[in-house]
Design a protein around this motif. Structure first.
Motif: not given
Length: 335
Positions: A200-214
């Motif tokens: 789910r966090l991967r999806e969020m990162a894909y949908l918000n380009k250049e956002l880093e989620i660790c």
């Protein structure tokens, strides 16, 4: 001859029905008594929903252009830690509640900056109730806010503030940290699924380009970091990673209409099935919607227009239908 029919249920001993029988539940009490109304269930899916609701607040900051990094950690003791480098929740006294804006957001249903469209043009999650719901369903929660050069803190127990918002240090940047422990009386012992949360966090990162989620799970010693410069285009490439694609670069379309950003990325592969996923404000719309219907209609119309214009379809031949143009299609639709 007639026979008496017994009542379906035994009558209550007390036939009185007065105003005293009507209960009025406060927001926190209502949430704790019927959590499923707010997060769907109290099983693992509901537990994950608590994490998503806090992350959605950070995603809203990213969608507003004010956040570039989010850190999510499942700590060894089962607590969840979410940090962002956004603007930080305001701590000034709110005129409607006479308490700090931070406490208002964390304890009052339908309190937030997502309604007027001024602070957030778009937002995800349970608009205005997400943080207060998570707070009410947590045995303990702590908020730290970096804002105006100071580090603020407030702690809660089952949604009730332990103390007033206080300054606990200095800060050189801005952001918000929320740490919470899901209430065992409601969810049992917390068991988070690293793979489900990371997808789910991967999806969020894909949908918000250049956002880093660790994302890190300290108990399982697992860690993943997501960052995609291509956004939805990278998402399509990821979905087609094990397929033979018909064209190397995905097709990307983006347009803003009345402050609504519409994004579409698509690529064809050698398969027969369609893989189209639609999102609204970063939330997967599994049941579709007008954005998905509009995309499919536009795609079919574009193929037919091209086919007729280039004499690929004769005038007396029937038009292509949706199933024809979506065979082997992988697409992401985001509004």
């Amino acid at each position: 001859m007639t026979q008496d029919v017994p009542p379906l249920t035994e009558p209550l001993n007390n036939n009185e029905y007065t105003a005293e029988d009507i209960q009025v539940l406060g927001g926190r009490e209502a949430i704790r008594r019927r959590p499923g109304m707010y997060i769907g269930s109290t099983d693992q899916r509901g537990l994950h929903h608590l994490v998503y609701e806090i992350v959605y607040n950070s995603i809203d900051e990213a969608m507003a252009g004010c956040c570039t990094k989010i850190v999510v950690t499942i700590q060894e003791d089962g607590a969840v830690y979410v940090e962002d480098n956004g603007r930080g929740i305001p701590v000034e006294v709110h005129p409607a509640t006479n308490t700090s804006a931070l406490e208002t957001v964390m304890t009052t249903l339908h309190a937030g900056a997502k309604f007027g469209g001024h602070t957030y043009q778009v937002s995800g999650g349970l608009h205005g109730v997400g943080s207060s719901v998570v707070n009410a369903l947590s045995s303990w929660l702590r908020v730290n806010v970096r804002r105006d050069g100071k580090l603020y803190q407030q702690e809660y127990r089952e949604g009730i503030p332990d103390e007033e918002v206080k300054v606990v240090g200095e800060a050189s940047d801005t952001g918000t940290i929320i740490t919470f422990t899901a209430d065992e009386e409601i969810f049992g012992k917390a068991k988070y699924d690293f793979d489900v949360l990371s997808e789910r966090l991967r999806e969020m990162a894909y949908l918000n380009k250049e956002l880093e989620i660790c994302f890190k799970d300290e108990g399982k010693e697992c860690e993943k970091t997501f960052y995609f410069e291509g956004g939805t285009t990278s998402f399509v490439r990821h979905l087609n990673r094990n397929r033979l694609v018909r064209h190397r670069q995905p097709i990307y379309i983006s347009k803003t209409i009345d402050s609504t950003i519409v994004e579409a990325a698509l690529q064809y592969n050698d398969g027969f099935a369609e893989s189209t996923f639609s999102f609204a404000n970063c939330v997967n719309t599994v049941d579709g919607g007008t954005h998905l219907t509009g995309f499919r209609s536009a795609l079919t119309r574009a193929f037919n227009d091209y086919a007729h214009k280039n004499k690929l379809l004769k005038e007396d031949e029937p038009n292509l239908v949706g199933d024809d143009v979506r065979e082997g299609l992988t697409a992401i639709i985001s509004v």
